[in-house]
Scaffold this active site. Structure first.
Site, PDB file in Angstrom:
ATOM      1  N   LYS A 105       6.775  12.623  -5.392  1.00  0.00           N
ATOM      2  CA  LYS A 105       6.778  13.909  -6.085  1.00  0.00           C
ATOM      3  C   LYS A 105       6.762  13.558  -7.711  1.00  0.00           C
ATOM      4  O   LYS A 105       7.563  12.686  -7.902  1.00  0.00           O
ATOM      5  CB  LYS A 105       7.770  14.690  -5.572  1.00  0.00           C
ATOM      6  N   GLY A 218       6.175  35.657  -3.897  1.00  0.00           N
ATOM      7  CA  GLY A 218       5.635  34.744  -4.690  1.00  0.00           C
ATOM      8  C   GLY A 218       4.139  35.285  -5.058  1.00  0.00           C
ATOM      9  O   GLY A 218       3.188  35.070  -3.694  1.00  0.00           O
ATOM     10  N   TYR A 219       3.637  35.201  -6.023  1.00  0.00           N
ATOM     11  CA  TYR A 219       1.972  35.485  -5.936  1.00  0.00           C
ATOM     12  C   TYR A 219       1.547  34.551  -6.889  1.00  0.00           C
ATOM     13  O   TYR A 219       0.681  34.863  -7.825  1.00  0.00           O
ATOM     14  CB  TYR A 219       1.979  36.743  -6.428  1.00  0.00           C
ATOM     15  N   GLY A 220       1.989  33.038  -6.633  1.00  0.00           N
ATOM     16  CA  GLY A 220       1.017  32.087  -7.300  1.00  0.00           C
ATOM     17  C   GLY A 220      -0.206  31.735  -6.588  1.00  0.00           C
ATOM     18  O   GLY A 220      -0.780  32.434  -5.667  1.00  0.00           O
ATOM     19  N   GLY A 223       0.717  32.032  -2.678  1.00  0.00           N
ATOM     20  CA  GLY A 223       0.908  33.572  -2.141  1.00  0.00           C
ATOM     21  C   GLY A 223      -0.109  34.396  -2.130  1.00  0.00           C
ATOM     22  O   GLY A 223      -0.520  35.179  -1.330  1.00  0.00           O
ATOM     23  N   TYR A 224      -1.017  34.319  -3.334  1.00  0.00           N
ATOM     24  CA  TYR A 224      -2.117  34.906  -3.499  1.00  0.00           C
ATOM     25  C   TYR A 224      -3.251  34.844  -2.271  1.00  0.00           C
ATOM     26  O   TYR A 224      -3.640  35.741  -1.929  1.00  0.00           O
ATOM     27  CB  TYR A 224      -2.947  35.005  -4.715  1.00  0.00           C
TER      28      TYR A 224
HETATM   29  N1  GLU Z   1       1.784  20.078  -3.883  1.00  0.00           N
HETATM   30  C1  GLU Z   1       1.400  20.187  -2.635  1.00  0.00           C
HETATM   31  C2  GLU Z   1       2.308  20.111  -1.624  1.00  0.00           C
HETATM   32  O1  GLU Z   1       3.447  20.077  -1.993  1.00  0.00           O
HETATM   33  C3  GLU Z   1       0.018  19.296  -2.234  1.00  0.00           C
HETATM   34  C4  GLU Z   1       0.290  17.856  -2.529  1.00  0.00           C
HETATM   35  C5  GLU Z   1      -0.876  17.054  -2.467  1.00  0.00           C
HETATM   36  O2  GLU Z   1      -1.972  17.478  -2.382  1.00  0.00           O
HETATM   37  O3  GLU Z   1      -0.966  15.774  -2.748  1.00  0.00           O
HETATM   38  O4  GLU Z   1       2.221  19.692  -0.598  1.00  0.00           O
END
Ligand code: GLU
Length: 416
Positions: A105, A218-220, A223-224
């Protein structure tokens, strides 16, 4: 608040898992730590001529099963521990759906809502340069969009990385625009994958989805699409949605598209014509069939878990429920579809994107959706089976399924 540090929560969840799987100390210690992490300072020339320095991170948690994979978040409250926790959850996520990837991440401490397009571009490119040419790459560590980041931001990062490499490196990222090698079906993949697990859960619990009421916090992006797909795939009625500014409610059902258009215009769902206002806290406690937390971490805690009335809590957000709240929900009989299972559809289609990039051969949207359905359905039933076998809640069961796979890979490679 120490107990709400997401990385402490990861450790607590791992302890439960260690008790059930009885793994040795060395294995446990390895699972508790990221394998590698990079902290960077990113100087950015702001529009007013001053230089502002931003903090950025990239954590590669565990690559025993394949290259690390996971999004990059732009968030004002980002901390290294949040990124570590999210990188750990990515490791369990890729393992629970059994795709050959590890977990990672990234994050930058910033408020993207207060940055101009030019500042955002310089920040994204600065982050790519700060991480450098060697720390990541298509066979090493592959980022993707996440909270407050977009395919455009990913494209700037990929472009800067390509310049450092002296050649096109579209494979650095997933969630790319379609014309640059993105996969069809990536846009709604997180919510769609979540719905495939909800469909399986509803069948087991005897919930008729065409009559189900849902509330979405959450409507990102997630959510949407959760509200929109709930309606288009199963005919569910979304009676409440919210975002960071507040929520709206309509017993007769909200139109997900109209709410999305309104949010695009005004910046929030709040004030949507014809709907009643509702707080984020009250939304979580509505008597709905399916609650879909789709915002940030730690919204269901020991303080409000006792008031949750939903039959299913489908966690599209990462880390919305604290361990204390998990116990309360389990005792109350709320069926939790844990985050790293429920929202694994995003990374699963990211993996499909990587496969299509390697082969230079692209699938139809229908093919992507069918392959996603199979992965999610198989993973969901593996977790239900572990939950029954060990008599543990769904999150512990998801941990057991996922961590067992990571441990097996580490053992085969002779690490532990
Ligand atoms: N950010 C998304 C997750 O938390 C996707 C991560 C990705 O596709 O590498 O699963």
């Amino acid at each position: 608040m120490a107990e709400l540090n997401p990385f402490k929560i990861v450790h607590k969840q791992l302890e439960d898992c260690a008790r059930i799987l009885k793994f040795d100390k060395g294995t446990h210690e390895m699972l508790k730590r990221p394998m590698r992490e990079l902290h960077v300072s990113i100087p950015v020339k702001m529009d007013n001529g001053e230089t502002q320095v931003f903090d950025g991170f990239r954590v590669q948690y565990n690559d025993s099963r394949g290259p690390t994979k996971g999004g990059i978040r732009f968030h004002p409250d980002e901390t290294i521990d949040t990124v570590r926790a999210l990188a750990a959850w990515m490791t369990w996520k890729t393992a629970v759906v059994d795709i050959p990837l590890g977990g990672g991440k990234g994050g930058i401490v910033c408020d993207p809502k207060n940055l101009s397009q030019g500042e955002l571009e310089r920040l994204s490119r600065g982050y790519a340069r700060a991480i450098g040419p060697d720390f990541w790459g298509p066979e090493q560590d592959v980022p993707a969009p996440d909270v407050y980041t977009t395919p455009q931001i990913m494209t700037w990062i990929m472009d800067e990385y390509s310049k450092m490499q002296g050649k096109n490196q579209f494979g650095l990222i997933t969630g790319k625009p379609i014309m640059l090698g993105g996969s069809l079906g990536r846009g709604d993949a997180t919510a769609r994958g979540g719905w495939y697990t909800i469909r399986e859960a509803a069948q087991i619990l005897g919930i008729e989805l065409s009559k189900a009421k849902i509330a979405v916090q959450g409507y990102g992006n997630a959510g949407y699409f959760a509200a929109a797909l709930g309606k288009s795939l199963f005919g569910c009625k979304t009676i409440a949605v919210s975002d960071s500014k507040g929520g709206i409610m309509d017993e007769a059902g909200l139109d997900p598209e109209a709410v999305n258009e309104y949010k695009k215009k005004t910046g929030s769902v709040v004030g949507f014509p014809g709907a009643k206002p509702i707080s984020n806290e009250a939304l979580l406690e509505l008597p709905v069939d399916i609650l879909i937390p789709s915002a940030l971490e730690n919204v269901i805690t020991e303080k409000n878990a006792g008031n949750i009335k939903a039959k299913i809590s489908a966690e599209l957000a990462n880390g919305p429920t604290t361990p204390e709240a998990d116990d309360i929900l389990y005792k109350k009989g709320v069926h939790v579809i844990p985050d790293f299972l429920c929202n694994a559809g995003g990374v699963t289609v990211s993996y499909f994107e990587m496969v299509q990039n390697f082969y230079q051969h692209y699938w139809t949207e229908k093919e992507v959706q069918e392959k996603l359905d199979l992965k999610m359905k198989t993973a969901y039933h593996a977790v239900v089976a572990a939950s029954k076998m060990y008599k543990i809640n769904m999150r512990q069961a998801a941990y057991v399924v996922a961590v067992q796979r990571v441990v097996e890979a580490m053992k085969l490679r002779g690490w532990v």
